[in-house]
Enzyme design. Structure first.
Site, PDB file in Angstrom:
ATOM      1  N   HIS A   4       0.800  -1.233   0.000  1.00 62.80           N
ATOM      2  CA  HIS A   4       0.000   0.000   0.000  1.00 62.80           C
ATOM      3  C   HIS A   4       0.827   1.274   0.000  1.00 62.80           C
ATOM      4  O   HIS A   4       0.271   2.372   0.008  1.00 62.80           O
ATOM      5  CB  HIS A   4      -0.959  -0.001   1.201  1.00 62.80           C
ATOM      6  CG  HIS A   4      -1.868  -1.189   1.202  1.00 62.80           C
ATOM      7  ND1 HIS A   4      -1.528  -2.381   1.815  1.00 62.80           N
ATOM      8  CD2 HIS A   4      -3.074  -1.393   0.624  1.00 62.80           C
ATOM      9  CE1 HIS A   4      -2.499  -3.254   1.637  1.00 62.80           C
ATOM     10  NE2 HIS A   4      -3.443  -2.693   0.913  1.00 62.80           N
ATOM     11  N   ARG A  43      -3.991   4.682  -3.585  1.00 58.84           N
ATOM     12  CA  ARG A  43      -5.317   4.854  -2.979  1.00 58.84           C
ATOM     13  C   ARG A  43      -5.553   6.260  -2.439  1.00 58.84           C
ATOM     14  O   ARG A  43      -6.397   6.477  -1.559  1.00 58.84           O
ATOM     15  CB  ARG A  43      -5.539   3.853  -1.835  1.00 58.84           C
ATOM     16  CG  ARG A  43      -5.713   2.442  -2.335  1.00 58.84           C
ATOM     17  CD  ARG A  43      -5.856   1.462  -1.204  1.00 58.84           C
ATOM     18  NE  ARG A  43      -6.021   0.119  -1.743  1.00 58.84           N
ATOM     19  CZ  ARG A  43      -7.175  -0.553  -1.724  1.00 58.84           C
ATOM     20  NH1 ARG A  43      -8.251  -0.044  -1.186  1.00 58.84           N
ATOM     21  NH2 ARG A  43      -7.235  -1.748  -2.246  1.00 58.84           N
ATOM     22  N   VAL A  88      -1.733  11.859  14.960  1.00 58.79           N
ATOM     23  CA  VAL A  88      -2.366  13.148  15.265  1.00 58.79           C
ATOM     24  C   VAL A  88      -3.788  13.066  14.723  1.00 58.79           C
ATOM     25  O   VAL A  88      -3.979  12.849  13.532  1.00 58.79           O
ATOM     26  CB  VAL A  88      -1.588  14.355  14.672  1.00 58.79           C
ATOM     27  CG1 VAL A  88      -0.350  14.662  15.478  1.00 58.79           C
ATOM     28  CG2 VAL A  88      -1.214  14.144  13.211  1.00 58.79           C
ATOM     29  N   THR A  90      -8.392  13.413  15.774  1.00 58.56           N
ATOM     30  CA  THR A  90      -9.456  13.992  16.599  1.00 58.56           C
ATOM     31  C   THR A  90     -10.112  12.907  17.452  1.00 58.56           C
ATOM     32  O   THR A  90      -9.980  11.713  17.180  1.00 58.56           O
ATOM     33  CB  THR A  90     -10.532  14.648  15.717  1.00 58.56           C
ATOM     34  OG1 THR A  90     -11.010  13.683  14.791  1.00 58.56           O
ATOM     35  CG2 THR A  90      -9.968  15.843  14.968  1.00 58.56           C
ATOM     36  N   MET A 179     -10.595   6.208  16.951  1.00 57.67           N
ATOM     37  CA  MET A 179     -10.759   4.938  16.243  1.00 57.67           C
ATOM     38  C   MET A 179      -9.461   4.236  15.827  1.00 57.67           C
ATOM     39  O   MET A 179      -9.506   3.303  15.033  1.00 57.67           O
ATOM     40  CB  MET A 179     -11.650   5.147  15.009  1.00 57.67           C
ATOM     41  CG  MET A 179     -13.037   5.653  15.364  1.00 57.67           C
ATOM     42  SD  MET A 179     -14.151   5.792  13.963  1.00 57.67           S
ATOM     43  CE  MET A 179     -14.514   4.091  13.652  1.00 57.67           C
ATOM     44  N   GLU A 180      -8.303   4.685  16.305  1.00 54.45           N
ATOM     45  CA  GLU A 180      -7.049   4.124  15.773  1.00 54.45           C
ATOM     46  C   GLU A 180      -5.941   3.814  16.789  1.00 54.45           C
ATOM     47  O   GLU A 180      -5.117   2.934  16.556  1.00 54.45           O
ATOM     48  CB  GLU A 180      -6.443   5.083  14.717  1.00 54.45           C
ATOM     49  CG  GLU A 180      -7.234   5.228  13.442  1.00 54.45           C
ATOM     50  CD  GLU A 180      -8.357   6.258  13.528  1.00 54.45           C
ATOM     51  OE1 GLU A 180      -8.373   7.024  14.523  1.00 54.45           O
ATOM     52  OE2 GLU A 180      -9.227   6.286  12.652  1.00 54.45           O
ATOM     53  N   SER A 202     -12.592  17.171  18.986  1.00 56.66           N
ATOM     54  CA  SER A 202     -13.299  17.879  17.900  1.00 56.66           C
ATOM     55  C   SER A 202     -14.793  17.951  18.187  1.00 56.66           C
ATOM     56  O   SER A 202     -15.504  18.778  17.631  1.00 56.66           O
ATOM     57  CB  SER A 202     -13.088  17.151  16.576  1.00 56.66           C
ATOM     58  OG  SER A 202     -13.578  15.828  16.652  1.00 56.66           O
ATOM     59  N   ASP A 203     -15.262  17.059  19.057  1.00 51.42           N
ATOM     60  CA  ASP A 203     -16.660  17.109  19.451  1.00 51.42           C
ATOM     61  C   ASP A 203     -16.773  16.614  20.897  1.00 51.42           C
ATOM     62  O   ASP A 203     -15.860  15.969  21.405  1.00 51.42           O
ATOM     63  CB  ASP A 203     -17.547  16.290  18.501  1.00 51.42           C
ATOM     64  CG  ASP A 203     -16.955  14.938  18.159  1.00 51.42           C
ATOM     65  OD1 ASP A 203     -16.159  14.856  17.207  1.00 51.42           O
ATOM     66  OD2 ASP A 203     -17.258  13.969  18.879  1.00 51.42           O
TER      67      ASP A 203
HETATM   68  N1  HPA Z   1     -16.128   8.772  17.871  1.00 51.07           N
HETATM   69  C1  HPA Z   1     -15.116   8.156  17.290  1.00 51.07           C
HETATM   70  N2  HPA Z   1     -14.118   8.800  16.714  1.00 51.07           N
HETATM   71  C2  HPA Z   1     -14.134  10.147  16.738  1.00 51.07           C
HETATM   72  C3  HPA Z   1     -15.148  10.841  17.335  1.00 51.07           C
HETATM   73  C4  HPA Z   1     -16.194  10.116  17.938  1.00 51.07           C
HETATM   74  O1  HPA Z   1     -17.132  10.677  18.479  1.00 51.07           O
HETATM   75  N3  HPA Z   1     -14.889  12.157  17.186  1.00 51.07           N
HETATM   76  C5  HPA Z   1     -13.739  12.249  16.509  1.00 51.07           C
HETATM   77  N4  HPA Z   1     -13.267  11.032  16.240  1.00 51.07           N
END
Ligand code: HPA
Length: 233
Positions: A4, A43, A88, A90, A179-180, A202-203
Site C-alpha cells: 500500500h 489509494r 495526530v 481527533t 478509532m485508531e 473535535s466534538d
Molecule cells: N467517535 C469516534 N471517533 C471520533 C469521534 C467520535 O465521536 N470524534 C472524533 N473522532
C-alpha cells in the site's frame, strides 16, 4: 516498496506523523515541513517526507479505523524501518472536564475492537504509549503554552454507535473516543517501536457540541506542533 506504500526503501523517515486524513498529511507537509516530497499516492493515501527543525520527518495518512491504520503502520514498521510513530487525530470528549479543542495525550488506549481479541484470545493486552514520546509531548505542550491533558482514550470500531458504549468508558475515566490508537500502540509493541497518539477534542459526546471548521484548523495546528516536537525531540 510495500503493497500500500509505493516508495523505495529509505523514502520514509524514521520518525513519522500519522493523521487519519491523507489531505491533512498534505496540509502538514505543506505548512510545517521544509523541502517536502510526496512518496506515496496509492489509494490517495498520501505520504510525504520533509524536514522539521533540521530533522527528517515523514507524514503518512492512515485512513479511518484500526483495520486501515493497521495496514499502514505494519508496512511502515516492517518494510520502512519506522522507529517513532505519532498519531495526530481527533476524538470525541467524554468527560466534563475536557473542553472542545483540548489536546489529549493518550497514555493508553482501550478498545472494543475485535483485532486484539483475534491476537490474544482471552488474554487482554494493554496498549500503552511509549513513555519517552509521551514525556516529550508533555514538555512540547508546556513549551508551546498548550494545556494538554494526559490520560486514556478508547479506540472504537464504530463511529455511529447507538449503544452509547462510551458511557462505560467514561465511568472508568477514559477521556475521549477515537478509532485508531489501540492498534498503533499494539503494533508498536509487536515491532519494538515507539508510538504515541496526540488527539484534539473535535466534538463533545457528553455535551453534544462540535468545533467549527476554523476551530478545528487552529487546534489541529497545536496538536501537529506537539506531535512534531515530540517525534523529533
Ligand atoms: N467517535 C469516534 N471517533 C471520533 C469521534 C467520535 O465521536 N470524534 C472524533 N473522532
Amino acid at each position: 516498496m510495500s503493497i500500500h506504500i509505493n516508495a523505495p526503501e529509505g523514502a520514509v523517515a524514521e520518525s513519522v506523523l500519522l493523521p487519519g486524513d491523507p489531505l491533512r498529511a498534505r496540509f502538514i507537509a505543506e505548512n510545517f515541513l521544509e523541502d517536502s516530497e510526496c512518496y506515496n499516492e496509492v489509494r490517495g493515501m498520501y505520504g510525504f517526507t520533509g524536514i522539521y527543525k533540521g530533522c527528517r520527518v515523514s507524514v503518512q495518512g492512515t485512513g479511518m479505523g484500526q483495520p486501515s491504520l493497521s495496514i499502514y503502520a505494519t508496512e511502515l514498521f516492517n518494510d520502512y524501518n519506522v522507529q517513532k510513530a505519532v498519531r495526530v487525530g481527533t476524538c470525541g470528549a467524554i468527560q466534563n472536564d475536557i473542553q472542545l479543542r483540548d489536546v489529549i495525550i493518550a497514555s493508553g488506549a482501550c478498545s472494543d475492537s475485535g483485532l486484539n481479541t483475534m491476537r490474544f484470545g482471552s488474554m487482554h493486552f494493554c496498549p500503552v504509549a511509549d513513555y519517552s514520546l509521551l514525556s516529550a509531548a508533555v514538555s512540547a505542550a508546556k513549551n508551546l503554552g498548550i494545556n494538554a491533558k494526559v490520560g486514556l482514550c478508547a479506540s472504537s470500531d464504530m463511529f455511529y454507535d447507538s449503544r452509547s458504549t462510551w458511557q462505560t468508558w467514561a465511568e472508568y475515566g477514559v477521556l475521549g473516543v477515537e478509532m485508531e490508537a489501540a492498534e498503533l500502540y499494539t503494533l508498536a509493541a509487536k515491532f519494538g517501536r515507539k508510538a504515541l497518539a496526540v488527539l484534539t477534542a473535535s466534538d463533545h459526546i457528553l455535551l453534544g457540541t462540535k468545533t467549527t471548521a476554523e476551530e478545528r484548523q487552529t487546534s489541529f495546528s497545536n496538536m501537529v506542533r506537539i506531535g512534531l516536537d515530540a517525534v523529533t525531540a
